[in-house]
Design a protein around this motif. Structure first.
Motif: not given
Length: 206
Positions: A42-48, A58-61, A66-73, A81-91
């Motif tokens: 929760l303390a880190a979520a807004s910056e991430i 890295d932040a997108q991944e 965090m969305h999968l685990a329900g941590l801070g989101a 999956r949307a976050g991982w897709t964006k990060a994966a597309e960047k390598g």
């Protein structure tokens, strides 16, 4: 990496706090502490989230995890999956491995039908990027009952023999596995859904 995460988290480094929160929530290499994990996330979520919006892979991944685990989101498989897709597309190799997991464990994580062909594709991409998790998952994947090995291809017949032995040790059928020396014969087959390619570094461009 845990001491480094702890040190950076102590300095309020958002990504380190997020990584440590995930580790604490799952109890990987440390004692599980879900309360501390939630507070840290929760303390880190807004910056991430801010970094993810700016396109930081890295932040997108991390935000996806965090969305999968329900941590801070919010716990949300599609957002993960949307976050991982964006990060994966960047390598981002870690995101590629998580995309593989998202297709492999789709019914558990999101209540949707798994897609093992896509899982193999993402694991292979992660492995090509040098991701240890991708390599491990790829090796593990051939032991899944849903996967049937239909062909083995190598110019060295000793490699074919060794691979056949691995299949037998894994109690996988080998009677219908067709050995080939020419990869084009494998690619031409209509009954093969996915091909896993493992070559030395200097052949990657071939």
């Amino acid at each position: 990496a845990i001491p480094e995460y702890e040190k950076a988290a102590g300095k309020r480094h958002a990504r380190a706090m997020g990584r440590l929160a995930v580790v604490l929530a799952h109890g990987n290499a440390v004692k599980r502490d879900i309360d501390r994990a939630r507070r840290m996330a929760l303390a880190a979520a807004s910056e991430i989230k801010r970094l993810a919006r700016l396109g930081d892979a890295d932040a997108q991944e991390l935000l996806g995890t965090m969305h999968l685990a329900g941590l801070g989101a919010d716990m949300d498989f599609e957002e993960a999956r949307a976050g991982w897709t964006k990060a994966a597309e960047k390598g981002n190799a870690s995101a590629m491995a998580m995309m593989g997991n998202s297709h492999r464990y789709a019914v558990i994580w999101g209540g949707v039908k798994p897609d093992y062909k896509e899982a193999v594709r993402w694991y292979r991409l992660a492995a090509e990027q040098g991701n240890a998790s991708g390599r491990a998952n790829l090796a593990d994947f051939i032991r899944c009952p849903e996967v049937e090995v239909a062909a083995l291809c190598d110019v060295d017949p000793r490699e074919i023999t060794g691979a056949m032995e691995l299949l037998r040790k894994g109690q996988r059928p080998t009677e219908n596995v067709r050995p080939e020396a020419d990869f084009r014969r494998v690619m031409d087959r209509k009954d093969i859904d996915a091909v896993l390619i493992a070559t030395p570094d200097h052949w990657h461009g071939k």
